[in-house]
Design a protein around this motif. Structure first.
Motif, PDB file in Angstrom:
ATOM      1  N   ILE A   1       0.852  -1.185   0.000  1.00 32.62           N
ATOM      2  CA  ILE A   1       0.000   0.000   0.000  1.00 32.62           C
ATOM      3  C   ILE A   1       0.889   1.236   0.000  1.00 32.62           C
ATOM      4  O   ILE A   1       1.648   1.470   0.942  1.00 32.62           O
ATOM      5  N   GLN A   2       0.788   2.007  -1.063  1.00 31.96           N
ATOM      6  CA  GLN A   2       1.594   3.215  -1.208  1.00 31.96           C
ATOM      7  C   GLN A   2       0.667   4.437  -1.223  1.00 31.96           C
ATOM      8  O   GLN A   2      -0.315   4.457  -1.951  1.00 31.96           O
ATOM      9  N   ASP A   3       0.974   5.449  -0.434  1.00 29.83           N
ATOM     10  CA  ASP A   3       0.184   6.688  -0.409  1.00 29.83           C
ATOM     11  C   ASP A   3      -1.313   6.404  -0.292  1.00 29.83           C
ATOM     12  O   ASP A   3      -2.100   6.726  -1.183  1.00 29.83           O
ATOM     13  N   PRO A   4      -1.760   5.805   0.803  1.00 30.17           N
ATOM     14  CA  PRO A   4      -3.161   5.406   0.903  1.00 30.17           C
ATOM     15  C   PRO A   4      -4.103   6.588   1.090  1.00 30.17           C
ATOM     16  O   PRO A   4      -3.716   7.664   1.554  1.00 30.17           O
ATOM     17  N   ASN A   5      -5.358   6.367   0.721  1.00 29.71           N
ATOM     18  CA  ASN A   5      -6.456   7.281   1.010  1.00 29.71           C
ATOM     19  C   ASN A   5      -7.663   6.460   1.421  1.00 29.71           C
ATOM     20  O   ASN A   5      -8.002   5.476   0.758  1.00 29.71           O
ATOM     21  N   LEU A   6      -8.306   6.836   2.515  1.00 28.27           N
ATOM     22  CA  LEU A   6      -9.524   6.194   2.978  1.00 28.27           C
ATOM     23  C   LEU A   6     -10.703   7.108   2.681  1.00 28.27           C
ATOM     24  O   LEU A   6     -10.664   8.301   2.990  1.00 28.27           O
ATOM     25  N   PHE A   7     -11.739   6.556   2.087  1.00 24.79           N
ATOM     26  CA  PHE A   7     -12.930   7.328   1.751  1.00 24.79           C
ATOM     27  C   PHE A   7     -14.159   6.635   2.320  1.00 24.79           C
ATOM     28  O   PHE A   7     -14.363   5.435   2.097  1.00 24.79           O
ATOM     29  N   VAL A   8     -14.961   7.386   3.076  1.00 24.94           N
ATOM     30  CA  VAL A   8     -16.201   6.874   3.641  1.00 24.94           C
ATOM     31  C   VAL A   8     -17.359   7.460   2.835  1.00 24.94           C
ATOM     32  O   VAL A   8     -17.572   8.679   2.826  1.00 24.94           O
TER      33      VAL A   8
ATOM     34  N   ARG B   1     -20.068   2.779   3.477  1.00 21.75           N
ATOM     35  CA  ARG B   1     -19.066   1.879   2.909  1.00 21.75           C
ATOM     36  C   ARG B   1     -17.724   2.603   2.811  1.00 21.75           C
ATOM     37  O   ARG B   1     -17.669   3.813   2.588  1.00 21.75           O
ATOM     38  N   VAL B   2     -16.639   1.838   2.966  1.00 20.12           N
ATOM     39  CA  VAL B   2     -15.293   2.418   3.029  1.00 20.12           C
ATOM     40  C   VAL B   2     -14.449   1.870   1.889  1.00 20.12           C
ATOM     41  O   VAL B   2     -14.464   0.664   1.598  1.00 20.12           O
ATOM     42  N   TYR B   3     -13.689   2.779   1.262  1.00 20.21           N
ATOM     43  CA  TYR B   3     -12.849   2.415   0.125  1.00 20.21           C
ATOM     44  C   TYR B   3     -11.417   2.870   0.383  1.00 20.21           C
ATOM     45  O   TYR B   3     -11.171   3.902   1.010  1.00 20.21           O
ATOM     46  N   LEU B   4     -10.493   2.071  -0.114  1.00 12.09           N
ATOM     47  CA  LEU B   4      -9.066   2.386  -0.050  1.00 12.09           C
ATOM     48  C   LEU B   4      -8.568   2.665  -1.462  1.00 12.09           C
ATOM     49  O   LEU B   4      -8.804   1.881  -2.386  1.00 12.09           O
TER      50      LEU B   4
ATOM     51  N   ILE C   1     -10.064  -0.224  -3.892  1.00 13.36           N
ATOM     52  CA  ILE C   1     -10.666  -1.458  -3.406  1.00 13.36           C
ATOM     53  C   ILE C   1     -11.594  -1.122  -2.249  1.00 13.36           C
ATOM     54  O   ILE C   1     -11.337  -0.175  -1.489  1.00 13.36           O
ATOM     55  N   GLU C   2     -12.668  -1.847  -2.110  1.00 15.02           N
ATOM     56  CA  GLU C   2     -13.554  -1.652  -0.968  1.00 15.02           C
ATOM     57  C   GLU C   2     -13.027  -2.444   0.225  1.00 15.02           C
ATOM     58  O   GLU C   2     -12.467  -3.539   0.069  1.00 15.02           O
ATOM     59  N   LEU C   3     -13.207  -1.889   1.427  1.00 14.18           N
ATOM     60  CA  LEU C   3     -12.823  -2.554   2.663  1.00 14.18           C
ATOM     61  C   LEU C   3     -14.084  -2.987   3.405  1.00 14.18           C
ATOM     62  O   LEU C   3     -15.090  -2.268   3.412  1.00 14.18           O
ATOM     63  N   ASP C   4     -14.019  -4.138   4.037  1.00 20.75           N
ATOM     64  CA  ASP C   4     -15.171  -4.711   4.732  1.00 20.75           C
ATOM     65  C   ASP C   4     -15.268  -4.115   6.135  1.00 20.75           C
ATOM     66  O   ASP C   4     -14.452  -4.432   7.014  1.00 20.75           O
ATOM     67  N   THR C   5     -16.243  -3.257   6.361  1.00 18.34           N
ATOM     68  CA  THR C   5     -16.381  -2.583   7.659  1.00 18.34           C
ATOM     69  C   THR C   5     -16.854  -3.540   8.752  1.00 18.34           C
ATOM     70  O   THR C   5     -16.744  -3.218   9.937  1.00 18.34           O
ATOM     71  N   THR C   6     -17.366  -4.699   8.372  1.00 17.26           N
ATOM     72  CA  THR C   6     -17.819  -5.675   9.377  1.00 17.26           C
ATOM     73  C   THR C   6     -16.710  -6.652   9.756  1.00 17.26           C
ATOM     74  O   THR C   6     -16.873  -7.447  10.680  1.00 17.26           O
ATOM     75  N   LYS C   7     -15.586  -6.603   9.040  1.00 20.48           N
ATOM     76  CA  LYS C   7     -14.484  -7.536   9.295  1.00 20.48           C
ATOM     77  C   LYS C   7     -13.161  -6.781   9.384  1.00 20.48           C
ATOM     78  O   LYS C   7     -12.190  -7.079   8.683  1.00 20.48           O
ATOM     79  N   ASN C   8     -13.158  -5.745  10.237  1.00 18.29           N
ATOM     80  CA  ASN C   8     -11.910  -5.036  10.548  1.00 18.29           C
ATOM     81  C   ASN C   8     -11.239  -4.420   9.332  1.00 18.29           C
ATOM     82  O   ASN C   8     -10.015  -4.334   9.244  1.00 18.29           O
ATOM     83  N   TYR C   9     -12.043  -3.999   8.353  1.00 19.61           N
ATOM     84  CA  TYR C   9     -11.548  -3.279   7.182  1.00 19.61           C
ATOM     85  C   TYR C   9     -10.630  -4.095   6.293  1.00 19.61           C
ATOM     86  O   TYR C   9      -9.801  -3.536   5.568  1.00 19.61           O
ATOM     87  N   ILE C  10     -10.776  -5.411   6.302  1.00 22.37           N
ATOM     88  CA  ILE C  10      -9.959  -6.200   5.376  1.00 22.37           C
ATOM     89  C   ILE C  10     -10.512  -6.032   3.961  1.00 22.37           C
ATOM     90  O   ILE C  10     -11.693  -5.760   3.763  1.00 22.37           O
ATOM     91  N   PRO C  11      -9.680  -6.152   2.927  1.00 20.41           N
ATOM     92  CA  PRO C  11     -10.126  -5.916   1.547  1.00 20.41           C
ATOM     93  C   PRO C  11     -11.197  -6.898   1.093  1.00 20.41           C
ATOM     94  O   PRO C  11     -11.215  -8.071   1.499  1.00 20.41           O
TER      95      PRO C  11
END
Length: 609
Positions: free
Chosen positions: A156-163, A168-171, A184-194
């Protein structure tokens, strides 16, 4: 932009407990540093951290880059690369550094920050992978981790988190001259794993987009870098910002792609770039973030280049931003290193917050009672590789008001008898002063609590009788870019910097800048304005007649006559080689002149197909 791509075996989140003995100091700092200004001046004056990447070579430099700014419960939090903490503010004027109770061992790198469900969530592990950490009290700085590693191929280089509005949360991430921006979308119900695999969103296309070319003024053939994504949503459109072509250049900028879906497909905005500042005292405005203030207006925080002690020696700029009625995004950098009105100061139009306070000190007669240092510079010089500008040699006193942050005056001594005097040549109304200190052969690393600059600013009509207009002789705050808005304007011809103390071994100042209003005539509009687009449609040549009494010029351009949102400021020259155009776009252009007394009307409007 990342300082390097790390390969390490530390635990993903690498949170470390920090001593919290600074709680009293932070409270004391709130009192001693609080300003009630109406204005600010770039670069923003915060206590930038000293980097440690070349400590083994005894090269010391400050830096502040890749700002991720969020509005959390009406307060602003700014996360900056390798700062070993972050800053908070209630007004974007007074910024307080927070030493978190637990944090990344090596400092966060190009951090990502967002607000979700009453907490600030963050990523920034230099390892290139790690967990999303969170806190509901960023002022205290107790960050919690779930230890769930977020890892993607290539790191992961220069990340950005978007809600998104639906929670829903995206990286988004990347910093490379090879790979595209990915999401990529992150799973908010499973500790933000991809969830699933990353989506390739877009690459650079410097053959069509002139501003994406590498090097100073886009004149290098080296491959450019794409980096620093930042997602915004306005109405029903997603705006994915990105930085290019390289953090050390004057043309470092942010562009944007748009979509009606957070993972695309994305369309290149024809008005790109959005944040661009190739001229003036401090140059570059890339790898930034855009945040809405408490009044409903947008601001863009961006990375600006110094690149003297090391190519990644950088600072942070702040600019009015927003969206036109047709959805076009803009960042206004015109006169971007002159005083502007702060968010809580009412103005007729948010887009135009320039105070009209002009630079009074440019190349005016200056003298000092200190001799110039003759010691060689101790820097990391990569100019021969094509990844850094050549050093500006010579440290004489004329460097102190030449409007170039990469040149600087260095005093051979550092004691309380040294002064610098600028003759404005005419009596003018002085409204603000900015002192930009430089780190010549510094031996400071990290964030020692001893850093401070102490001085007195005096004004005079005749050079004999002096009035103190700003007394910082007992200052305990670290003010590397000390901006002083005077309580009342002062009539003066002479301004004196009276030195008291500086933590560094050497007294070094890149620029002593005086702002206010002259009492003469503003210049007339430039005439015979001509624009010729070259065969290479990424380039255009602009020229105009010299205006008597002018100090400099600002050119404007854009894709429609009423939206000339891009600009470049230059001193003295009556021509500009614009190399930032998109090949398949029609453009409109104007130019204006300025001096100590104000800004002219703009020239006639020109266009090129």
């Amino acid at each position: 932009m990342k300082l390097s791509r790390f390969s390490c075996f530390l635990i993903s989140v690498s949170l470390v407990a920090c001593t919290n003995s600074n709680q009293f100091e932070q409270g004391k700092d709130q009192i001693t540093r609080h300003k009630t200004y109406k204005t600010y001046c770039n670069p923003i004056d915060i206590d930038y951290s000293y980097m440690s990447h070349y400590r083994a070579n005894n090269v010391s430099y400050r830096s502040g880059a890749d700002p991720a700014v969020v509005n959390f419960k009406g307060k602003y939090y700014m996360f900056v690369t390798r700062s070993h903490g972050y800053w908070s503010s209630v007004d974007m004027s007074n910024w307080t550094f927070i030493r978190p109770q637990n944090w990344y061992f090596e400092g966060s790198n190009a951090p990502a920050a967002a607000v979700k469900d009453g907490k600030v969530i963050l990523m920034g592990d230099p390892a290139g992978y790690g967990a999303v950490i969170e806190t509901d009290n960023p002022d205290l700085g107790y960050w919690e981790t779930n230890y769930a590693i977020v890892e993607v191929p290539g790191g992961i280089q220069d990340p950005n988190l978007f809600v998104d509005d639906d929670g829903r949360v995206y990286l988004y991430e990347e910093s490379s001259n090879k790979w595209p921006i990915r999401g990529i979308e992150l799973d908010t119900t499973k500790n933000y794993i991809p969830i699933g695999r990353e989506t390739d969103l877009f690459y650079l296309d410097p053959e069509k987009h002139g501003w994406e070319r590498f090097g100073q003024d886009h004149k290098s053939d080296l491959k450019p870098f794409i980096e620093g994504p930042w997602m915004m949503k306005h109405k029903n459109t997603y705006y994915l910002e990105y930085g290019a072509p390289g953090t050390q250049w004057n043309v470092y900028a942010d562009g944007v792609y748009t979509s009606d879906n957070p993972l695309g497909p994305f369309e290149y905005a024809p008005y790109n770039p959005i944040s661009y500042k190739p001229g003036g005292f401090l140059k570059g405005s890339g790898h930034g973030s855009t945040v809405k203030d408490n009044n409903g207006n947008y601001w863009h925080f961006a990375t600006m280049a110094i690149s003297v002690n090391y190519k990644f020696e950088r600072r942070i700029g702040m600019y009015p931003a927003g969206f036109e009625e047709n959805g076009q995004m803009y960042v206004n950098t015109a006169y971007g290193d002159y005083p502007h009105y702060l968010p809580d100061t009412e103005v007729a139009e948010h887009k135009n917050r320039f105070t009209g306070w002009m630079l009074l000190s440019y190349k005016k007669p200056v003298r000092t009672n200190s001799s110039m240092v003759e010691q060689e510079i101790n820097v990391v010089d990569e100019s021969e590789s094509g990844y850094m500008l050549e050093q500006v040699r010579g440290f004489d006193i004329s460097k102190i008001n030449d409007e170039e942050i990469r040149s600087y005056w260095v005093s051979a001594a550092n004691h309380d008898s040294i002064y610098v005097e600028i003759d404005l040549e005419k009596t003018m109304d002085v409204k603000a002063v900015q002192i930009n200190f430089q780190d010549f052969n510094s031996e400071i690393y990290g964030r020692p609590d001893t850093l401070r600059q102490q001085f007195v600013i005096k004004a005079s009509l005749d050079g004999k009788v002096w009035e103190t207009v700003a007394d910082y002789s007992e200052n305990t705050r670290d003010m590397p870019h000390a901006y002083l808005e005077l309580d009342e304007s002062v009539e003066a011809r002479y301004i004196l910097y009276d030195h008291v103390y500086l933590t560094n071994n050497y007294l070094s100042i890149s620029e002593l800048r005086i702002f206010g209003s002259g009492k003469g005539e503003t210049p007339s509009a430039p005439t015979d304005f001509q624009v010729t687009r070259q065969k290479d449609r990424r380039n255009a040549d602009l020229k105009w007649n010299r205006v008597d009494g002018s100090m400099g010029y600002v050119i404007y351009w854009g894709i429609s006559p009423d939206k000339l949102n891009l600009s470049a400021l230059m001193y003295d020259d009556t021509y500009y080689k614009l190399r930032a155009l998109n090949t398949d776009q029609k453009y409109y252009y104007q130019v204006e002149a300025f001096n100590e007394n104000g800004v002219s009307e703009r020239s006639r409007l020109m266009s090129t197909e």
